[in-house]
Design a protein around this motif. Structure first.
Motif, mmCIF file in Angstrom:
data_model
loop_
_atom_site.group_PDB
_atom_site.id
_atom_site.type_symbol
_atom_site.label_atom_id
_atom_site.label_comp_id
_atom_site.label_asym_id
_atom_site.label_seq_id
_atom_site.Cartn_x
_atom_site.Cartn_y
_atom_site.Cartn_z
ATOM 1 N N TYR A 24 -4.896 84.312 79.561
ATOM 2 C CA TYR A 24 -4.962 82.895 79.894
ATOM 3 C C TYR A 24 -6.317 82.371 79.430
ATOM 4 O O TYR A 24 -7.357 82.848 79.875
ATOM 5 N N ILE A 25 -6.293 81.414 78.532
ATOM 6 C CA ILE A 25 -7.506 81.001 77.834
ATOM 7 C C ILE A 25 -7.786 79.523 78.100
ATOM 8 O O ILE A 25 -6.907 78.680 77.946
ATOM 9 N N PHE A 26 -9.026 79.238 78.460
ATOM 10 C CA PHE A 26 -9.486 77.863 78.636
ATOM 11 C C PHE A 26 -10.086 77.404 77.327
ATOM 12 O O PHE A 26 -10.891 78.104 76.719
ATOM 13 N N LYS A 27 -9.688 76.232 76.865
ATOM 14 C CA LYS A 27 -10.210 75.677 75.619
ATOM 15 C C LYS A 27 -10.800 74.301 75.887
ATOM 16 O O LYS A 27 -10.329 73.567 76.741
ATOM 17 N N LYS A 28 -11.818 73.997 75.123
ATOM 18 C CA LYS A 28 -12.393 72.655 75.148
ATOM 19 C C LYS A 28 -12.492 72.202 73.696
ATOM 20 O O LYS A 28 -13.156 72.840 72.884
ATOM 21 N N ALA A 29 -11.795 71.137 73.376
ATOM 22 C CA ALA A 29 -11.845 70.575 72.030
ATOM 23 C C ALA A 29 -12.727 69.334 72.066
ATOM 24 O O ALA A 29 -12.508 68.432 72.867
ATOM 25 N N VAL A 30 -13.723 69.306 71.203
ATOM 26 C CA VAL A 30 -14.623 68.165 71.105
ATOM 27 C C VAL A 30 -14.382 67.517 69.754
ATOM 28 O O VAL A 30 -14.377 68.190 68.730
ATOM 29 N N TYR A 31 -14.166 66.214 69.763
ATOM 30 C CA TYR A 31 -13.850 65.482 68.547
ATOM 31 C C TYR A 31 -15.036 64.623 68.137
ATOM 32 O O TYR A 31 -15.702 64.030 68.972
ATOM 33 N N TYR A 32 -15.264 64.559 66.831
ATOM 34 C CA TYR A 32 -16.297 63.706 66.273
ATOM 35 C C TYR A 32 -15.662 62.833 65.197
ATOM 36 O O TYR A 32 -15.009 63.346 64.291
ATOM 37 N N ALA A 33 -15.837 61.544 65.306
ATOM 38 C CA ALA A 33 -15.351 60.641 64.269
ATOM 39 C C ALA A 33 -16.437 60.541 63.204
ATOM 40 O O ALA A 33 -17.617 60.376 63.505
ATOM 41 N N ALA A 34 -16.027 60.667 61.949
ATOM 42 C CA ALA A 34 -16.988 60.625 60.848
ATOM 43 C C ALA A 34 -16.322 60.068 59.606
ATOM 44 O O ALA A 34 -15.103 60.091 59.469
ATOM 45 N N GLU A 35 -17.145 59.583 58.715
ATOM 46 C CA GLU A 35 -16.665 59.129 57.421
ATOM 47 C C GLU A 35 -17.476 59.847 56.366
ATOM 48 O O GLU A 35 -18.677 60.069 56.539
ATOM 49 N N THR A 36 -16.825 60.234 55.276
ATOM 50 C CA THR A 36 -17.518 60.939 54.216
ATOM 51 C C THR A 36 -17.020 60.487 52.851
ATOM 52 O O THR A 36 -15.884 60.051 52.717
ATOM 53 N N SER A 37 -17.881 60.591 51.881
ATOM 54 C CA SER A 37 -17.470 60.336 50.502
ATOM 55 C C SER A 37 -17.301 61.664 49.764
ATOM 56 O O SER A 37 -16.916 61.692 48.602
ATOM 57 N N ASN A 38 -17.585 62.758 50.450
ATOM 58 C CA ASN A 38 -17.481 64.090 49.873
ATOM 59 C C ASN A 38 -16.216 64.767 50.398
ATOM 60 O O ASN A 38 -16.085 64.986 51.602
ATOM 61 N N GLU A 39 -15.301 65.104 49.526
ATOM 62 C CA GLU A 39 -14.047 65.727 49.961
ATOM 63 C C GLU A 39 -14.156 67.243 50.084
ATOM 64 O O GLU A 39 -13.231 67.889 50.554
ATOM 65 N N LYS A 40 -15.280 67.819 49.676
ATOM 66 C CA LYS A 40 -15.457 69.271 49.759
ATOM 67 C C LYS A 40 -15.688 69.675 51.219
ATOM 68 O O LYS A 40 -16.496 69.078 51.924
ATOM 69 N N VAL A 41 -14.971 70.697 51.654
ATOM 70 C CA VAL A 41 -15.071 71.184 53.029
ATOM 71 C C VAL A 41 -15.393 72.667 52.997
ATOM 72 O O VAL A 41 -14.799 73.429 52.232
ATOM 73 N N VAL A 42 -16.337 73.088 53.824
ATOM 74 C CA VAL A 42 -16.650 74.506 53.983
ATOM 75 C C VAL A 42 -16.070 74.938 55.320
ATOM 76 O O VAL A 42 -16.413 74.387 56.359
#
Length: 84
Positions: A24-42
Motif C-alpha cells: 500500500y503506497i502513499f503518493k503525492k503528485a506535485v504539478y508545475y505549470a510551465a511554458e517552454t520553447s524547447n521541446e527537448k526533454v531529459v
C-alpha cells in the motif's frame, strides 16, 4: 498537489514483497505549470517517458479525478481549455 494511496500490482508488488516492503503506497503528485520553447526533454530515473499533449488530451489521459481537477484549475488560471 494531489495525495492518494494505491496498491502495488504485478512486478512492483513482487519486488516490494521481496524487499519486505508493504504493497500500500502513499503518493503525492506535485504539478508545475510551465511554458517552454524547447521541446527537448531529459527523462530522469524516476520517470519512464513523457508526452506533449493538448489540454483536452491531458484530461482524456488522466485517470485520477484529483489530477483532472488540478489540470482544470491550471487551465482556468491560464485562460485555456473549455470555458464553463
Amino acid at each position: 498537489q494531489v495525495r492518494y494511496f494505491y496498491t502495488a500490482k504485478g512486478n512492483e508488488k513482487r519486488e516490494r514483497e521481496a524487499r519486505g516492503e508493504g504493497i500500500y503506497i502513499f503518493k503525492k503528485a506535485v504539478y508545475y505549470a510551465a511554458e517552454t520553447s524547447n521541446e527537448k526533454v531529459v527523462v530522469d530515473f524516476e520517470n519512464k517517458d513523457f508526452l506533449w499533449l493538448s489540454y483536452e488530451d491531458v484530461l482524456l489521459k488522466l485517470k485520477n479525478d484529483g489530477s483532472k481537477k488540478v489540470m482544470q484549475k491550471v487551465a482556468q488560471a491560464l485562460g485555456i481549455g473549455k470555458k464553463k
